[in-house]
Design an enzyme around this catalytic site. Sequence first.
Site, PDB file in Angstrom:
ATOM      1  N   LYS A 138       0.846  -1.208   0.000  1.00  0.00           N
ATOM      2  CA  LYS A 138       0.000   0.000   0.000  1.00  0.00           C
ATOM      3  C   LYS A 138       0.876   1.250   0.000  1.00  0.00           C
ATOM      4  CE  LYS A 138      -3.822  -2.358   2.316  1.00  0.00           C
ATOM      5  NZ  LYS A 138      -4.517  -2.696   3.559  1.00  0.00           N
ATOM      6  N   GLN A 187      -4.222  -0.988   9.596  1.00  0.00           N
ATOM      7  CA  GLN A 187      -4.278  -2.370   9.098  1.00  0.00           C
ATOM      8  C   GLN A 187      -4.871  -3.285  10.164  1.00  0.00           C
ATOM      9  OE1 GLN A 187      -3.570  -3.251   5.979  1.00  0.00           O
ATOM     10  NE2 GLN A 187      -3.883  -5.430   6.276  1.00  0.00           N
ATOM     11  N   ASP A 229     -10.790   3.419   4.156  1.00  0.00           N
ATOM     12  CA  ASP A 229     -11.193   2.013   4.214  1.00  0.00           C
ATOM     13  C   ASP A 229     -12.718   1.870   4.154  1.00  0.00           C
ATOM     14  OD1 ASP A 229      -9.430  -0.173   4.322  1.00  0.00           O
ATOM     15  OD2 ASP A 229      -8.806   0.289   6.370  1.00  0.00           O
TER      16      ASP A 229
HETATM   17  N1  GUN Z   1      -6.965  -6.375   6.656  1.00  0.00           N
HETATM   18  C1  GUN Z   1      -7.429  -7.172   5.653  1.00  0.00           C
HETATM   19  N2  GUN Z   1      -8.098  -6.429   4.736  1.00  0.00           N
HETATM   20  C2  GUN Z   1      -8.057  -5.152   5.176  1.00  0.00           C
HETATM   21  C3  GUN Z   1      -8.550  -3.928   4.636  1.00  0.00           C
HETATM   22  O1  GUN Z   1      -9.197  -3.864   3.598  1.00  0.00           O
HETATM   23  N3  GUN Z   1      -8.291  -2.820   5.379  1.00  0.00           N
HETATM   24  C4  GUN Z   1      -7.595  -2.867   6.536  1.00  0.00           C
HETATM   25  N4  GUN Z   1      -7.408  -1.727   7.192  1.00  0.00           N
HETATM   26  N5  GUN Z   1      -7.119  -3.983   7.056  1.00  0.00           N
HETATM   27  C5  GUN Z   1      -7.343  -5.124   6.370  1.00  0.00           C
END
Ligand code: GUN
Length: 298
Positions: free
Chosen positions: A52, A96, A119
């Site tokens: 990311k 995350q 998100d």
């Molecule tokens: N962990 C697994 N998928 C995601 C996501 O889409 N966003 C976040 N913040 N954590 C994750």
Amino acid sequence: MAEVIDGKKVAGDVLGKVKALTADLGAKGITPGLAVVIVGEDPASQVYVASKSRTAKECGFHSVQHTLPAETGQDELLKLIAELNADPAIHGILVQLPLPPQIDAGTVIQAIAPEKDVDGFHFINVGKLGTGELATAFVPCTPAGSMLLIERVRGKDLSGLNAVVIGRSNIVGKPMANLLLAANCTVTVAHSRTRDLPALARTADILVAAVGRPEMVRGDWVKPGATVIDVGINRIPAPEKGEGKTRLVGDVAYAEAERAAGAITPVPGGVGPMTIAMLMANTVTSAFLATGLERPSF
Ligand code: GUN
């Protein structure tokens, strides 16, 4: 033989648009800013977060990563989020998941300013999606990306089509169902307590699998001509590649399903690349809105 939906290509198109929009903002002296926060050393999370942060830099964003030790307390994390909420250089905040057990993920997510919640997990954004306020919502990245793939095959208006979403998570299943409903599908959400799942799946013109169980959806669950979206990313042993080797498979038994499907996403190279691309799309969108500009569309 089904059309193979090329997620890498569509993600590349989205990122191309993000870069062009970032250049437009640059001409006004604005740089989209994305803060990614990770707590602890979960190896899979570290890979996702690094990817990311790297993609954000490639898009021309101001990209910051906060890596906190596994024993970080909730108050400390909330303090960091308050600082990021107040920082005008940051347009998107992503924490995350999963978080270590001493931290309540719900409390942390609700502490993120809704206008920086790229998100799409904050109640405000969940509520907007649930009430069809898509013009102002941030939509979770994986379902938003899956929807773009569906649009490439079926167009934007899905009137008259039956959709079955297997999985009811807050991150994928529920927002996916809401997006399909907003596009006029007749939607059924299936889960581990659903009776006769194969028969239900066979009613689907659009079948979305988001359960995290390797190759659970078999070929005879797929209605001929259906659009199959496989959200699963599962690592399984691959002794045929050598001792200790593994390979990635989805929630759909691909080789079987592609014989019946009209179109299908592969794993890897389907939904996966879309998730990060939509995070970038949400972040540049947030920067546009913070600048008082009209929201771009993807
Ligand atoms: N962990 C697994 N998928 C995601 C996501 O889409 N966003 C976040 N913040 N954590 C994750």
